[in-house]
Design an enzyme around this catalytic site. Structure first.
Site, PDB file in Angstrom:
ATOM      1  CB  SER A  72      -7.224   3.709  -6.573  1.00 41.29           C
ATOM      2  OG  SER A  72      -6.259   3.509  -7.330  1.00 41.29           O
ATOM      3  CB  SER A  74      -3.512   0.507  -7.591  1.00 40.24           C
ATOM      4  OG  SER A  74      -3.225   1.752  -8.394  1.00 40.24           O
ATOM      5  CE  LYS A 129      -2.770   0.295 -12.251  1.00 43.28           C
ATOM      6  NZ  LYS A 129      -3.299  -0.053 -10.881  1.00 43.28           N
ATOM      7  CB  SER A 220      -2.403  -3.121  -8.586  1.00 45.81           C
ATOM      8  OG  SER A 220      -2.099  -2.397  -9.646  1.00 45.81           O
TER       9      SER A 220
END
Length: 266
Positions: A72, A74, A129, A220
């Site tokens: 993704s 994010s 993250k 995100s």
């Protein structure tokens, strides 16, 4: 993925058990019956061939480094869709495969580390993250600004982000340098537009937990939006440290981006 890890462990144990049983008992029985040592059953032959390979792969991906693919946007602009990364599996302690239980403490995440983990609400999948808040920190997010222990982080504009190929979704966003203490890094945000669903608030990170956010702040799903805002330490999988390949699109239809190969993850 849990299913791949489970299959790898099962196959390693199974082939190892067959090989060991043959080495200790079965080979002697065959020799006693026939006088020959080279008449191995197919299962024993395959186990003897595959066990060393499976064991090496299991040890490497469980305790040394494990590959992941970024699915993704994010973590843009630092990690892009199609990046294949390596994750250090011993930075935060050695853990058993499948249940992820730590059996040897080595270190803990530092502020700014990019970490792979299993989120509390989606334990079957791995997410990635950046660590913003450590245990005991007070983290706030208001008006596109991160506050750490009551102090707003400083930001420096680096111009407009221009993506290409499958990365054009964030073209036109503002590229910023976020001065996170000890780990400054770049982020993306749409200036003047609030993040989806709000995401504003203040949170005190409890012991044994971390507060994580994506670098693509307006795209995100991170600790700001989780029902339980914090990442438990036992859900950590490792520290992302290297991009070893970039392959854009299905079956690399858009080719390889050689400029990203070998890049460290800031």
């Amino acid at each position: 993925m849990v299913w791949f890890e489970t299959i790898l462990v099962v196959l390693t144990l199974l082939t190892g058990a067959v090989w060991l049983a043959d080495k200790l008992f079965l080979a002697r029985r065959r020799a006693a019956r026939s006088g020959l040592l080279d008449e191995e059953p197919v299962l024993v032959d395959y186990s003897r061939a595959f066990f060393p390979v499976l064991a090496v792969v299991l040890v490497l991906r469980s305790f040394i480094a494990e590959p992941y693919k970024i699915p993704s946007s994010s973590m843009m602009p630092n990690l892009l869709i199609g990046d294949f990364i390596l994750v250090n599996k011993f930075s935060y302690g050695l853990r058993l495969p499948i249940n992820n239980r730590k059996f040897l403490a080595i270190g803990e995440p530092a502020r700014g580390d990019v970490v792979v983990f299993k989120p509390p609400h989606d334990p079957q999948n791995n997410w990635i993250k950046r660590v913003i808040g450590l245990p005991g920190d007070k983290v706030g997010f208001h008006g596109d600004t991160v506050y750490l222990n009551g102090q707003p982080l400083k930001y420096q504009s680096m111009g407009e982000y221009a993506g290409k190929d499958e990365r054009t979704e964030m073209s036109g966003a503002t590229l910023l340098r976020e001065e996170l203490p000890g780990r400054p890094h770049t982020i993306l945000e749409w200036v003047g537009s609030p993040p989806p669903g709000g995401g504003e608030g203040d949170w005190v990170v409890p012991p044994g937990h971390y507060f994580v956010m994506g670098d693509n702040r307006d795209n995100s799903l991170d600790g700001r939006f989780w029902d339980y805002h914090f990442l438990p330490e036992e859900n950590l999988r490792g520290k992302a440290f290297l991009i070893w390949l970039n392959c854009e699109g299905w079956f690399c239809k858009n080719g390889f981006d050689g400029s990203r190969i070998g890049n460290g993850i800031e």
